[in-house]
Design an enzyme around this catalytic site. Structure first.
Site, PDB file in Angstrom:
ATOM      1  N   CYS B  97      17.182  11.493 -20.228  1.00 52.44           N
ATOM      2  CA  CYS B  97      17.122  12.153 -21.536  1.00 52.44           C
ATOM      3  C   CYS B  97      18.156  13.271 -21.599  1.00 52.44           C
ATOM      4  CB  CYS B  97      15.709  12.639 -21.836  1.00 52.44           C
ATOM      5  SG  CYS B  97      15.469  13.094 -23.571  1.00 52.44           S
ATOM      6  N   HIS B 199      12.635   8.183 -21.642  1.00 54.94           N
ATOM      7  CA  HIS B 199      11.948   8.723 -20.465  1.00 54.94           C
ATOM      8  C   HIS B 199      11.324   7.566 -19.690  1.00 54.94           C
ATOM      9  CE1 HIS B 199      12.065  13.110 -21.074  1.00 54.94           C
ATOM     10  NE2 HIS B 199      12.210  12.784 -22.352  1.00 54.94           N
ATOM     11  N   GLU B 201       9.834   7.640 -16.954  1.00 53.48           N
ATOM     12  CA  GLU B 201       8.561   8.072 -16.344  1.00 53.48           C
ATOM     13  C   GLU B 201       7.421   8.084 -17.352  1.00 53.48           C
ATOM     14  OE1 GLU B 201      10.906   9.980 -17.397  1.00 53.48           O
ATOM     15  OE2 GLU B 201      10.231  12.000 -17.917  1.00 53.48           O
TER      16      GLU B 201
END
Lengths: 266, 220
Positions: B97, B199, B201
């Site tokens: 990001c 993202h 994650e």
């Protein structure tokens, strides 16, 4: 490629325990917010909202502990709202691992809090939650303190102001429709969604997948939040998404975990 | 293997750390620590506060929180040596990001600020025709197969949250794109430097696979 509409289950948490959890699901501990959130992630939820409804304010550590555990396990974004009163609270919740905080009463009392939070952590972390009650045709009033106190503020105007102050998203709850299971307040949702240039999450009134469909189409919401239809296992998140997909609403496809395992590159 | 997450002091790094750990728990060949290695997880994640914390790392992750100006300043002040090792190709890096945007020449977020310049190009605001931030799950199209995009399907969804996007000078660095008012590079790759605008994650299984791709590329 289209940005999909998000389906967001909401979990009410009292003193670190889920109040209305998913029933009929084989969870080791149905009161555990982390387990509930993980079950929704498996069902295909796009985000999770935790609403801390604990009356007393001496449970901040319990909430922070829950946030930390959730951040450790969950691999989708989550928001924490309820009882976030000060910049210190915003900071604690975000630093414990929440992706966003939702501000309601505190934002009305001190709109600078929106700006402070957005400047330090980014607008995307700051959700402004608005509880709105219809007062006449096309007019809604903002309520605070869990819907107990009228503010005299116009809900649409407040949403616009919240965006100006730095909010990254509006979580809009219709007090008239909340709990009714008769569907969202589509007029309110559309009015707010057309008035701001940030995403709007519709909340309050979902009783079946068609209500969610209406909120995301006629209501022009970017996301739909629902609690009871998921908690009582009337519908899974997957059921709602399939319903939406069949009607041409872009949603993130739901895969079963088995398929995903097989689909992994070796 | 050891992965250093560069702590720029801008926010919580638990999610990215856990995302890397979860991805490392796979059984993919390059990461398999094998029986008897004693390691339960194949990947050790270090949250690095300064250059020397990242010294022994096999790969670096530049996380995705905060504003461009603060991120760029913190990177250069705290991790000048690591940045040079990324630039020279000595250590593989993944920018997530904001971390991906920092790889570029300059950004117009809140002014005009120089980035690392590892990938030539600007970071500019999303167009006024769409709601900003671009927030939620969007699908990607793979433009080029590389270590990072291996196994990624066209149409796969990832979680995006950003108000600015990258415009690389060389088109070839964009290996996957998404669309939000304009085409947006979703994944970039240049040598041993990679970036994801989304993202990973926070992107469930799809994101985990992308982190794993990076880890495998880094140990190769």
């Amino acid at each position: 490629m289209t940005l999909t509409k998000r389906i967001i289950p909401c979990l009410d948490v009292d003193r670190g325990r889920v109040v209305k959890g998913i029933r009929f699901v084989n969870l080791r501990d149905a009161g555990d917010p982390v387990e509930q959130a993980l079950e929704y992630e498996r069902q295909g939820a796009d985000e999770i909202v935790f609403l801390d409804i604990t009356a007393s304010s001496d449970n901040r550590e319990t909430v922070i502990d829950m946030v930390r555990k959730t951040a450790y396990e969950l691999s989708i974004p989550f928001t924490v709202g309820g009882g976030v009163r000060s910049y210190a609270d915003v900071r604690r919740v975000l630093m414990a691992g929440a992706d966003k905080v939702s501000l309601n009463t505190a934002a009305v009392q001190n709109p600078r809090l929106i700006t402070e939070g957005a400047e330090i952590f980014g607008s995307q972390c700051i959700v402004v939650a608005i509880d709105a009650k219809r007062i006449s045709e096309g007019k809604w009033e903002v309520y605070t303190h869990g819907g107990r106190r009228a503010t005299g503020m116009d809900a649409v105007a407040w949403a616009v102001k919240a965006e100006e102050m730095g909010a990254g998203e509006i979580l809009l709850t219709s007090m008239d429709f909340d709990g009714s299971k008769d569907g969202y307040d589509l007029d309110l949702t559309r009015r707010v969604s057309e008035s701001v240039n940030i995403p709007v999450i519709a909340s309050g009134g979902a009783g079946n997948p068609s209500h969610i469909y209406e909120a995301l189409t006629a209501g022009k919401a970017d996301a739909a939040l629902a609690a009871s239809i998921f908690h009582y296992a009337e519908y899974t998140v997957g059921d709602v998404k399939r319903y939406l997909m069949e009607r041409g609403v872009p949603v993130r496809a739901v895969q079963s975990s088995q398929q995903e395992e097989k689909g992994q590159p070796a | 293997m050891r992965v250093a997450v560069l702590d720029m002091g801008l926010g919580n790094l638990l999610s990215i750390r856990r995302g890397i750990e979860r991805a490392g728990q796979g059984t993919a060949a390059g990461l398999d620590t094998g029986p008897g290695s004693g390691a339960r997880a194949g990947v050790e994640v270090i949250v690095a506060q300064r250059d020397r914390d990242a010294d022994g790392a096999d790969a670096v992750v530049i996380p995705g929180v905060g504003a461009f100006r603060d991120g760029a300043r913190a990177l250069l002040e705290r991790f000048g040596g690591t940045v040079e090792r990324i630039r020279s190709g000595e250590i593989p890096a993944l920018g997530v990001c904001l971390g991906m945007q920092l790889l570029f020449t300059r950004s117009f977020e809140g002014g005009e600020y120089p980035g690392l310049g590892i990938i030539r190009g600007d970071v500019v605001r999303l167009p006024p025709t769409v709601k900003v931030p671009h927030m939620g799950w969007n699908s990607v199209r793979v433009l080029r197969r590389c270590a990072l995009t291996r196994g990624v399907q066209d149409g796969e969804h990832f979680y995006f949250v950003h108000s600015y996007y990258c415009r690389p000078e060389e088109e070839s660095v964009t290996v996957a794109e998404t669309e939000y008012g304009v085409p947006i590079p979703a994944m970039v790759a240049k040598g041993t430097v990679f970036g994801t605008q989304f993202h990973p994650e926070k992107s469930g299984e799809a994101g985990r696979a992308v982190i794993r791709n990076f880890l495998e590329a880094a140990v190769r």
